[in-house]
Design an enzyme around this catalytic site. Structure first.
Site, PDB file in Angstrom:
ATOM      1  N   LYS A  91     -74.645 -77.334  64.679  1.00 13.41           N
ATOM      2  CA  LYS A  91     -73.619 -78.460  64.288  1.00 13.41           C
ATOM      3  C   LYS A  91     -74.251 -79.359  63.214  1.00 13.41           C
ATOM      4  O   LYS A  91     -73.683 -79.711  62.388  1.00 13.41           O
ATOM      5  CB  LYS A  91     -73.125 -79.110  65.623  1.00 13.41           C
ATOM      6  CG  LYS A  91     -72.516 -80.311  65.392  1.00 13.41           C
ATOM      7  CD  LYS A  91     -71.033 -80.008  64.952  1.00 13.41           C
ATOM      8  CE  LYS A  91     -70.307 -81.194  64.526  1.00 13.41           C
ATOM      9  NZ  LYS A  91     -68.894 -81.143  64.241  1.00 13.41           N
TER      10      LYS A  91
ATOM     11  N   CYS B 149     -68.463 -87.881  60.975  1.00 17.65           N
ATOM     12  CA  CYS B 149     -69.459 -86.623  61.108  1.00 17.65           C
ATOM     13  C   CYS B 149     -70.561 -86.588  60.281  1.00 17.65           C
ATOM     14  O   CYS B 149     -71.697 -86.746  60.396  1.00 17.65           O
ATOM     15  CB  CYS B 149     -68.855 -85.380  61.018  1.00 17.65           C
ATOM     16  SG  CYS B 149     -67.222 -85.532  62.065  1.00 17.65           S
TER      17      CYS B 149
HETATM   18  N1  SAJ Z   1     -67.078 -86.009  49.860  1.00 14.94           N
HETATM   19  C1  SAJ Z   1     -67.634 -86.304  48.676  1.00 14.94           C
HETATM   20  N2  SAJ Z   1     -67.925 -85.431  47.862  1.00 14.94           N
HETATM   21  C2  SAJ Z   1     -67.427 -84.116  47.943  1.00 14.94           C
HETATM   22  C3  SAJ Z   1     -66.889 -83.799  49.445  1.00 14.94           C
HETATM   23  C4  SAJ Z   1     -66.813 -84.868  50.326  1.00 14.94           C
HETATM   24  O1  SAJ Z   1     -68.266 -87.514  48.447  1.00 14.94           O
HETATM   25  O2  SAJ Z   1     -67.281 -83.245  47.180  1.00 14.94           O
HETATM   26  C5  SAJ Z   1     -67.038 -87.048  50.891  1.00 14.94           C
HETATM   27  C6  SAJ Z   1     -65.543 -87.770  51.347  1.00 14.94           C
HETATM   28  O3  SAJ Z   1     -64.953 -88.458  50.529  1.00 14.94           O
HETATM   29  C7  SAJ Z   1     -65.911 -88.070  52.439  1.00 14.94           C
HETATM   30  C8  SAJ Z   1     -67.197 -87.504  53.074  1.00 14.94           C
HETATM   31  O4  SAJ Z   1     -67.728 -86.821  52.079  1.00 14.94           O
HETATM   32  O5  SAJ Z   1     -66.379 -89.569  52.391  1.00 14.94           O
HETATM   33  C9  SAJ Z   1     -67.060 -86.555  54.273  1.00 14.94           C
HETATM   34  O6  SAJ Z   1     -65.347 -85.833  53.946  1.00 14.94           O
HETATM   35  P1  SAJ Z   1     -65.559 -84.290  54.433  1.00 14.94           P
HETATM   36  O7  SAJ Z   1     -64.234 -83.837  54.026  1.00 14.94           O
HETATM   37  O8  SAJ Z   1     -66.533 -83.627  53.621  1.00 14.94           O
HETATM   38  O9  SAJ Z   1     -65.858 -84.188  55.929  1.00 14.94           O
HETATM   39  P2  SAJ Z   1     -65.312 -84.645  57.483  1.00 14.94           P
HETATM   40  O10 SAJ Z   1     -65.973 -85.722  57.761  1.00 14.94           O
HETATM   41  O11 SAJ Z   1     -63.708 -85.039  57.229  1.00 14.94           O
HETATM   42  O12 SAJ Z   1     -65.388 -83.211  58.142  1.00 14.94           O
HETATM   43  C10 SAJ Z   1     -66.309 -82.738  58.373  1.00 14.94           C
HETATM   44  C11 SAJ Z   1     -66.383 -81.280  58.255  1.00 14.94           C
HETATM   45  N3  SAJ Z   1     -67.743 -80.655  58.061  1.00 14.94           N
HETATM   46  C12 SAJ Z   1     -68.042 -79.968  57.093  1.00 14.94           C
HETATM   47  O13 SAJ Z   1     -67.340 -79.571  55.807  1.00 14.94           O
HETATM   48  C13 SAJ Z   1     -69.410 -79.117  57.137  1.00 14.94           C
HETATM   49  C14 SAJ Z   1     -65.726 -80.651  59.270  1.00 14.94           C
HETATM   50  O14 SAJ Z   1     -65.749 -79.106  59.318  1.00 14.94           O
HETATM   51  C15 SAJ Z   1     -66.213 -80.867  60.666  1.00 14.94           C
HETATM   52  O15 SAJ Z   1     -65.392 -80.536  61.787  1.00 14.94           O
HETATM   53  C16 SAJ Z   1     -66.346 -82.341  60.661  1.00 14.94           C
HETATM   54  O16 SAJ Z   1     -66.859 -82.840  59.538  1.00 14.94           O
HETATM   55  C17 SAJ Z   1     -67.173 -82.822  62.089  1.00 14.94           C
HETATM   56  O17 SAJ Z   1     -66.174 -83.003  63.165  1.00 14.94           O
HETATM   57  O18 SAJ Z   1     -68.359 -82.768  62.241  1.00 14.94           O
END
Ligand code: SAJ
Length: 401
Positions: free
Chosen positions: A201, A255
């Site tokens: 995780k 997360c």
């Molecule tokens: N972000 C960027 N650039 C990108 C992608 C995302 O700057 O190319 C930023 C987003 O704007 C945001 C952050 O990253 O601020 C996180 O966004 P996210 O959509 O990547 O993730 P979360 O926090 O909504 O959800 C994540 C997911 N984990 C992964 O993709 C590895 C989800 O599957 C998990 O269940 C969740 O964390 C968790 O509970 O851990």
């Protein structure tokens, strides 16, 4: 089968509801009486599309009831938060108190599972705690770790369809936990041990953090070099084995910006890259705030008046209303503090009202502003035209090529 879910939050409540829908007799436990009351009334205290209808169904049928304390069941799930303390040390005290609360109810043949994101070794620690209190249960109960990996907003689908990693303290525990989850999970259930499952995780979210840090670092380099980072990444990604993520105004959410610290706290010497990625992603937000402040100063010097600034977006990622650990919120706060709140219009189209920020409609803010700061790539912002009549600071690629 009777199951007890300790913690009725963003993950515990939906999982309890889905389990209840699939024939498990569920007791959902939360220390917050308001949450318990709402749940028993069939009202959802979190925002999750489609979930309230399902809750009403299982409450009405009697398959789910909420309570402030556990009761005798066959399986117990710890789905409580694991925040970190001021120094980024993980705080597993909620997992510990939830575990202590179920210890008196455990009996031979029961299953105990931790779902909360936890530092490596937490399941072993809880196992020791359980057996210290109830030594007669040694080798008679099943203990496993099974992290959730759902994306808020898509929970109903992902809880059922995502693959899951299940790590028991022994083979029998893994098998027992797999039996439970196979009642409602259609994705593959992958067997492992509890330490690997805990680390898995943390690895998933650290991997994303490191990859985003790479994109953010590129954005800093490109800004200095006068290169459009979006165009650059798009071109580099034409290589069949390159897949760079998108830079933004930092990394937020509860997360990805949090879990890597669970590794760096326990393995500070080994986790150089993971720690640096956290630093780069945090620095990116600081850098964005500085850029805005500099643009404001420059405007004032040139025009002999203070600029009107539109801060576009507060959420931690596009098209959601979740502001937790949001870099955009951090930047807006920092900029407002530096200029005594003067002439700053805050925009967040996914939130109606906010108790700290006075919100302005996105079109109105864009029209009025001398400086437009794109913080979150919300879809409505993409309808706003690019113009050289305003100073546009695009940190999230609204106008990328
Ligand atoms: N972000 C960027 N650039 C990108 C992608 C995302 O700057 O190319 C930023 C987003 O704007 C945001 C952050 O990253 O601020 C996180 O966004 P996210 O959509 O990547 O993730 P979360 O926090 O909504 O959800 C994540 C997911 N984990 C992964 O993709 C590895 C989800 O599957 C998990 O269940 C969740 O964390 C968790 O509970 O851990």
């Amino acid at each position: 089968m009777k199951a007890c879910f300790m913690g009725l939050g963003y993950i515990g409540l939906p999982t309890a509801i889905i389990a209840a829908k699939h024939g498990v007799q569920v007791t959902g436990v939360d220390i917050n009486p308001h949450v318990v009351e709402m749940t028993n009334q069939g009202r959802l205290h979190i925002i999750e599309p489609g979930m309230e209808e399902m809750l009403q169904e299982v409450v009405k049928s009697g398959a789910l009831k909420a309570s402030i304390k556990p009761e005798v069941c066959d399986a117990y799930f710890m789905v409580v938060p694991t925040p970190f303390k001021g120094n980024h040390e993980p705080d597993i005290s909620y997992v510990e108190s939830a575990t202590r609360a179920v210890i008196p109810y455990l009996k031979e043949g029961d299953l105990y599972v931790i779902e909360s994101t936890s530092p490596v070794g937490t399941t072993d620690k809880m196992k020791d705690l359980i057996f210290a209190e109830r030594p007669e249960l040694k080798d008679k109960i099943y203990i496993a770790y099974c992290p959730e990996r759902v994306l808020p907003g898509n929970v109903i689908y992902e809880l059922v369809h995502n693959d899951r990693v299940i790590g028991g303290m022994n083979e029998a525990s893994t098998t027992k936990a797999i039996e439970f989850y196979s009642q409602f999970v259609q994705g593959t259930l992958h067997r492992t041990n509890c330490k690997t499952a805990e680390m898995c995780k943390l690895t998933e979210n650290s991997s994303r953090d490191v990859q985003i840090a790479f994109a953010n670092e590129l954005s800093l380099i490109c800004d200095k070099a006068g290169i459009n980072v979006w165009e650059l990444i798009n071109l580099a990604n034409k290589h069949p084995r390159v897949n760079i993520l998108q830079p933004g105004c930092g990394v937020g959410g509860h997360c990805i910006a949090v879990d890597p610290y669970f590794i760096t706290a326990d393995f500070p010497v080994e986790s150089q890259l993971i720690a640096k990625a956290r630093e780069i992603n945090n620095y990116k937000s600081f850098w964005c705030a500085e850029k805005v402040q500099n643009a404001m100063l420059r405007f004032e010097l040139e025009h002999h008046r203070k600029p009107c600034v539109a801060m576009m977006g507060l959420a931690f990622k596009p098209n959601i209303d979740d502001l937790r650990e949001s870099p955009a919120k951090y930047i807006v706060t920092k900029v407002m503090q530096s200029c005594n709140n003067a002439n700053i219009l805050v925009v967040e189209p996914n939130v109606k009202e906010h108790n700290v920020f006075k919100l302005t409609d996105y079109k109105e803010a864009y029209e009025k502003a001398d400086i437009v700061v794109m913080l979150v790539a919300h879809d409505p912002f993409k309808t706003l035209p690019y113009t050289t009549d305003k100073i546009i600071l695009d940190f999230c690629g609204i106008y990328k090529k």
